[in-house]
Structure formats: C-alpha cells, structure tokens
Design an enzyme around this catalytic site. Sequence first.
Site, mmCIF file in Angstrom:
data_model
loop_
_atom_site.group_PDB
_atom_site.id
_atom_site.type_symbol
_atom_site.label_atom_id
_atom_site.label_comp_id
_atom_site.label_asym_id
_atom_site.label_seq_id
_atom_site.Cartn_x
_atom_site.Cartn_y
_atom_site.Cartn_z
ATOM 1 N N CYS A 392 0.867 -1.181 0.000
ATOM 2 C CA CYS A 392 0.000 0.000 0.000
ATOM 3 C C CYS A 392 0.899 1.225 0.000
ATOM 4 C CB CYS A 392 -0.968 -0.001 1.178
ATOM 5 S SG CYS A 392 -0.178 0.071 2.807
ATOM 6 N N HIS A 582 -5.154 6.981 8.565
ATOM 7 C CA HIS A 582 -3.914 7.158 9.318
ATOM 8 C C HIS A 582 -2.992 8.084 8.542
ATOM 9 C CE1 HIS A 582 -3.494 3.663 6.622
ATOM 10 N NE2 HIS A 582 -2.268 4.087 6.423
#
Length: 660
Positions: A392, A582
């Site tokens: 990711c 996040h």
Amino acid sequence: MSTVNTPAPAKRSARDRVQSFGRFLSSMVMPNIGAFIAWGLLTALFIPTGWIPNATLATMVDPMIKYLLPLLIAYTGGKVVHDHRGGVLGAIAAMGVIVGADIPMFIGAMIMGPLGGWVIKQFDRAIEGKIKAGFEMLVNNFSAGIIGMILAILGYVGIGPLVQGFTHLIEAGVNFLVAHELLPLVSLFVEPGKILFLNNAINHGIFTPLGAQQSLETGKSIFYLLEANPGPGLGVLVAYWIFGKGSIKASAPGAIVIQFLGGIHEIYFPYVLMKPILFVSVILGGMAGVFTNVLLHSGLTSAASPGSIIAILALAPKGGALPVIAGVAAAAIVSFVFSAIFLRTSPVGEGDLEKAQAASKSMKSSGGAAAPALTTAADLQSGNVRKIVFACDAGMGSSAMGASSFRKKVQQAGLPIQVTNSAVDAIPGDADIVVTQQNLTSRARGKAPNAQHVSIDNFINNPIYDDMIGKLKDATSGNASSSIPKEAAGVREEVSEVLSHNAPHVVEDTKEGVPAPVGGSGVLRKENIVLGLSSEPKEDAIRRAGELLAGAGYVKPDYVAAMQEREKVATTYIGNGVAIPHGVGEAKKQIQTSGIVVLQYPNGVDFEGGKAYLVIGIAGAGGEHLQILTKIAETIEDESVVHHLAKVTDSDEIYRTFSI
C-alpha cells in the site's frame, strides 16, 4: 472486482513512456538531493565570492561535484536496476566517464549507473543455480570486479567522450537561448509538464545536472529556478482565494501555505486542471519569472527541493536573494492577473475541484495514462512463486492486514510461500507476486517490473484470494512435503520492519509492567470508542478520528491534516465495512504513543471503494499497535461481525472484540 496482470507490458502511450523515463531519471537524483544541497551550501559559504570565504574549506567543492555527486547518482541508478550489487557495479562503471572528463559527469553517471546494474543483473541470471556450493562468494566478487573493470574502461575510452561532446552541445544551445533572450520559452513545456507530474523529472533529471555544471563555473545557476519557482502556482492559488467561491475559495489559503512555504507544488495542480485555460496563466507566469531572472542574473547555488521559498532563499548566493525574490514575485503577479481574468469571466463550480483532484490523483498514480489492460485471475502464472508482497502507499495498515489475512490461507493450504507487506515504493526485488490497490498498481509495476501484479479494490476477505490459493496449490501439488518459511514472530516483527523503514524515529507503545490507563490498554481505551454517529462526509469522519487521537494524547494536532492528505493518495477503506485512516511519512513524527480510536456509524460513511460502518483511526509504529492491526484483520474477515458491531450499543463489546 479484482484482477491480475502479468509482467508482459501492455502498449503504452507516448506520454506514459516519457513519464516513465522521466521518473527513472529523477529516481537517480532525488534520493541524493541532500548531497547536492550540502555541496550548494559549501559553495555559497566558502568560495571566494561566498558569504564567508575560506580557501581551505572551499577545496571540498570541486571534488564533491566531480566525484561524490556523480558516484552517488551512478550507485543509485545501478541499485534501482539490481539492488546493492547493481549499485556497486554502476559506481565502478561511472568512474571511467568521471576520470576521462574535465567536467562534472552527471549525464555519464546516469548512463553508466543503470548500465552497470543491468549488465551484472544479466550475468547473475545467466549463472543462477550453476555455481558449485562454496564458490558463491568467489564468483560474485570476481565477476563484479572483472565486469566493473571492463565497463570502467568502456566509459573512459568510449562513452565518456561522447557524453562530454553532447554536454558541450547542450551548453552551446543554452548559451544561444540566453544570448538571444529566448530562455523564457522553456516555460512552454516546463509549466504544463509540471502539472502532468513531470515536475521531478524535469527539475532533477534535466535541470539539476545542467545547473551543477553552470554553478561550478559561476557559483550559481539559473537552471535551479526554471522549475522550482513557486510563483506561477502561487498566483493561481491567490486568484482562487480572492475570486473563487464556496469550498474552493476556502481551500485556497491552506493550499498556499503547503505550496509556497512547504514547497509541495502538486497541491495547485488540481486548481489548474479544473479550469484548463489556467495553463495559460502558469505558462505566462513562468515566462515572466524566467525573464526577470535572466535580466537580473539570478541563480541558486544548488537544487532547491522541495520548491519552497524557504529552500530557495537558503540556497541563494551572497547578494542574490533580492533578484531571486523578484523572479518569484514577477511570476506570481503575472500568473495572478491572468488567473483573475479567467476566473472572473468564467467562475468555477463547487464540484469541479473534487473532480480535478480525482483526475490529478489518477494521473499521479497511473503515470498520466490509463492503467494497462488487466487479465483475469485464471491467468496467474503460479509456478515458482516464493514470495508474495502486499503493498500500500505506506506499507503500514491496509497492506499489513491484507498480508495477515492471506498468510493464514497460505499456511492452511500448506504452501511453501512467504507472504509479507511493504510500502509501494519499497517493494523488494525478489517479489514474485505483488498485490496492490487498483490505483497503486502502475506504481507497483514500476518498482517490480518482473513480478506479477494483482490489482484489487480491497485487502480484506477478497474473493480473488481463494482463486489465487487454488492456482498456487495446483502449481505445488507435487511438493506436498514442502514447508512454509516460518517468520520468527509472525506479522508483528514483519510489519515492524516496514514501519521502522517509514518511521525511523522512536515511537513508544505501552510496555509490560506499566499500569494501563483507566478504560483499557494504552493502545485501545474504552473512552476512545464512539457509538451511534450520524453519517457524514469521509473528510469529517477522518477529522473526527484524528481529533480523537490528538485529544487522547496519541498524536500531535498536525497529524489530523496528514490523515486527510493520506486519504487523497489512496483510499483507506479496506473492505467489509471498515476504514482505517492514518498518517504516513513525515506525519509519523507527530505520533507520541501508539493508539487507535473506533468510530461507529450505523448507517455508514461513503469512502472510495465502499461504505465504512467502523472508522478506526490509527497512530503507531509497532508493538501492541501491530497486534491490534492483526486482530482487526482477523475480526473483519467475517463481514457479519462488522455489521453486528455497527449496531451494538455497548462500547464494551467493541472493546472486547479488538482488545489483545
């Protein structure tokens, strides 16, 4: 929907090929910008015309630009092709062109570095599996030495003179443009090229090498200001601030701070894309800035990266700050005037910014072109698969959870395959299969061109996983006795290594023996579970999660904005009704202690990729934080559990579910 694409490249557009080549050039220079700045500061301070002339310290200037900087570029280029061994061969090969020339050999290093890496890579492939046990080190060392020697000689007698001649030709062309006052015309391709995400390629792949040569001769170079000038973007953003409407007008001041002071020029690209006539504004602004810099003999001592006004002024030579400011001001004023005219005559609608941001993000993630055609999962080439990497944007949350989910399936199937996770820009070179979100697949292909790439819409409980397991089992059906490599401590250490790469500073988790705060463990506390929230835009949900993290003392307030920026890169929706917003990169420095917060939305929040009923804000870099990530991954594999948790009215139930 999930798909797989094989290493065979699809036909790409000319723009995509140009961008790929540009990114490759800039990938050799950008990691070494710190060295360029160090050299630039030494030049600005200690040469005879510097701020504090010092003949002794100035002796470092010439060796650094002639040897250190080209060698760093060559090593980096070789490493991109074939890891550390390729980097070493690239540096050896580059010595030939460096020693054989009387000018800084940046272009030669950009040729010899990747060439050295490619040659040793082909050699290693040719002898793979053919070396007798015990002779590996002998063969590896002598092959590197012999091949490196040959390439260095080739560079000295052949490539070096050609590159030197080419460099003199370019220099003559530039001198012609300057002498005939035509240098402002470069803005015709520089400014549009920046917005098409060729900015780093243009600045560091072209202008930085040219600027280094000019700076060595004169102590400064105008080339460092051609792309880095923040004036054109500043003018566009100020015009939106004054003449824009609604959320577009409200977003402009924040974008100005990020662009002008932070040096992140990409922030203004969507503002131009939502009204393409503004390309004219930034081009004319760029021309005005270049014309002013030529007129005032402006220049910097080294490359300014990022293109912040702070970095630009820090690298201005003695007595050169005012001319540099004049160039920035001229670019900003001209860009503002034309942008104001266009915005006054044809206002921009409320929804245009969001569309432009999506288009800009798509261009950045896909290299400016449509992603190559993808095949079905049935085409997965499953033979000789030893490592599968989930990637990711930061290698932190979603990929770690996807790897954890798939690793269990691999272990249950008895497959001898290692499953790990990483940031998309740190995919290991020995990956056989790379699994990424759809809008990151193109970047992943660039980092691991020889791997097979699985492009998915979410990481959790994806149907393609079972198809992949079936194919992998078929390929290893004759190897039932093989065992899976055992990681010493599973997901925790594996992901921790990735996180420490992305956040090398120390972040403390709760420790054994330290009393847990009232309401639960230090990482997950009951008071940080909020139930029954009404549906709201994802931006508000992310901000709410960030403010709760900050209020609980897990992060500093600046982390909240970083969470919003992370969402613009790639969705944090991971599937089965859960999102894990996040912060990444520099935002990790805002973390004070690892922690998570859980927001329950019974009617869901719309994220790119799906509706999230649980929004779990995350801050952390190891320890209990990773255990909770694993716990989350295990829990939400069953979608019915998520839907149940989305309706509960007792926070204790959510706490018990995710506690470790």
